[in-house]
Write a protein that holds these residues in place. Sequence first.
Motif, mmCIF file in Angstrom:
data_model
loop_
_atom_site.group_PDB
_atom_site.id
_atom_site.type_symbol
_atom_site.label_atom_id
_atom_site.label_comp_id
_atom_site.label_asym_id
_atom_site.label_seq_id
_atom_site.Cartn_x
_atom_site.Cartn_y
_atom_site.Cartn_z
ATOM 1 N N ALA A 137 10.491 9.013 7.092
ATOM 2 C CA ALA A 137 11.233 9.309 5.866
ATOM 3 C C ALA A 137 11.086 8.173 4.861
ATOM 4 C CB ALA A 137 12.707 9.540 6.194
ATOM 5 N N VAL A 138 11.077 6.942 5.350
ATOM 6 C CA VAL A 138 10.915 5.784 4.468
ATOM 7 C C VAL A 138 9.521 5.769 3.859
ATOM 8 C CG1 VAL A 138 10.754 3.259 4.388
ATOM 9 C CG2 VAL A 138 12.625 4.349 5.645
ATOM 10 N N GLU A 139 8.524 5.935 4.702
ATOM 11 C CA GLU A 139 7.149 5.779 4.238
ATOM 12 C C GLU A 139 6.666 6.951 3.387
ATOM 13 O OE1 GLU A 139 4.475 3.416 6.664
ATOM 14 O OE2 GLU A 139 5.773 3.884 8.374
ATOM 15 N N SER A 140 7.356 8.075 3.467
ATOM 16 C CA SER A 140 6.965 9.228 2.647
ATOM 17 C C SER A 140 7.790 9.340 1.361
ATOM 18 C CB SER A 140 7.119 10.523 3.457
ATOM 19 O OG SER A 140 8.480 10.738 3.813
ATOM 20 N N SER A 141 8.796 8.489 1.221
ATOM 21 C CA SER A 141 9.687 8.612 0.063
ATOM 22 C C SER A 141 9.072 8.100 -1.222
ATOM 23 C CB SER A 141 10.988 7.838 0.333
ATOM 24 O OG SER A 141 10.751 6.443 0.331
#
Length: 254
Positions: free
Chosen positions: A49-53
């Motif tokens: 979720a962090v890396e795709s935000s």
Amino acid sequence: MTLGRENVPDRRTVGVALAALLLVGAVVAVGAGAYFAVGLGPDEAALDAVESSGDVTVDRLDGATVVRSGPVTAETRGLVYYPGARVNAESYVPTAAEAVAGRDVAVVIVDMPLNLAVLGPNRADDAREALPAIESWAVGGHSLGGAMACRYAADNADEFDGLVLHASYCDRDVSESGLRVLSVLGAADGVLDAERERESRANLPPDARVVELDGVNHAGFGAYGPQRGDESVPTDPAAMRERVGNVTGAWLAG
């Protein structure tokens, strides 16, 4: 009493016994090392979720992970972060992301030998080299990591501006260190020794900021799942990390 020859163990028997003891010791040592080396977490869904935000950048370096929201300059505030005992350093990326999002803040999460900060208490020395442009640094950590960060800060107060404690406490006196100090606690923490934490506040500067967050337990400071002995809470793990991260990021930026 005189021992007869039949009562005296021969060298071969003694050798076998010693070898067996050494083997058992080696197995125990390897097992203990593997237990800590595997580490808790990270929660892969939280990392994804962090890396795709697109809101933050995660840079994985040799021995550390850097989480930032934009270009790093001399104005950026840096935090070197020590993980809790037996917790994989990557487990703190989601919390760090909440701290840096929309702020001129960068967090360097340090890898520890066998996931134990006690085995790498001085790793903040090299961690700052990852972002040499930063002039203002704080050091901090979660649980055992926070305690070791406090010890490091006590010995290197002239090189840092701040200390961040997450579900932790100081067993060294930094009350006259000149450091800004933030202590973030979870009201539902079932792991931290609450009595010792409160007693240890005397080691902090008089203006230290202590924040207790409702609905946050010990594991809520990272993304590594439930922790043995902790309190169960209805709060979503992502919401806990958001609360911890926002308090920390606002303090760092301020």
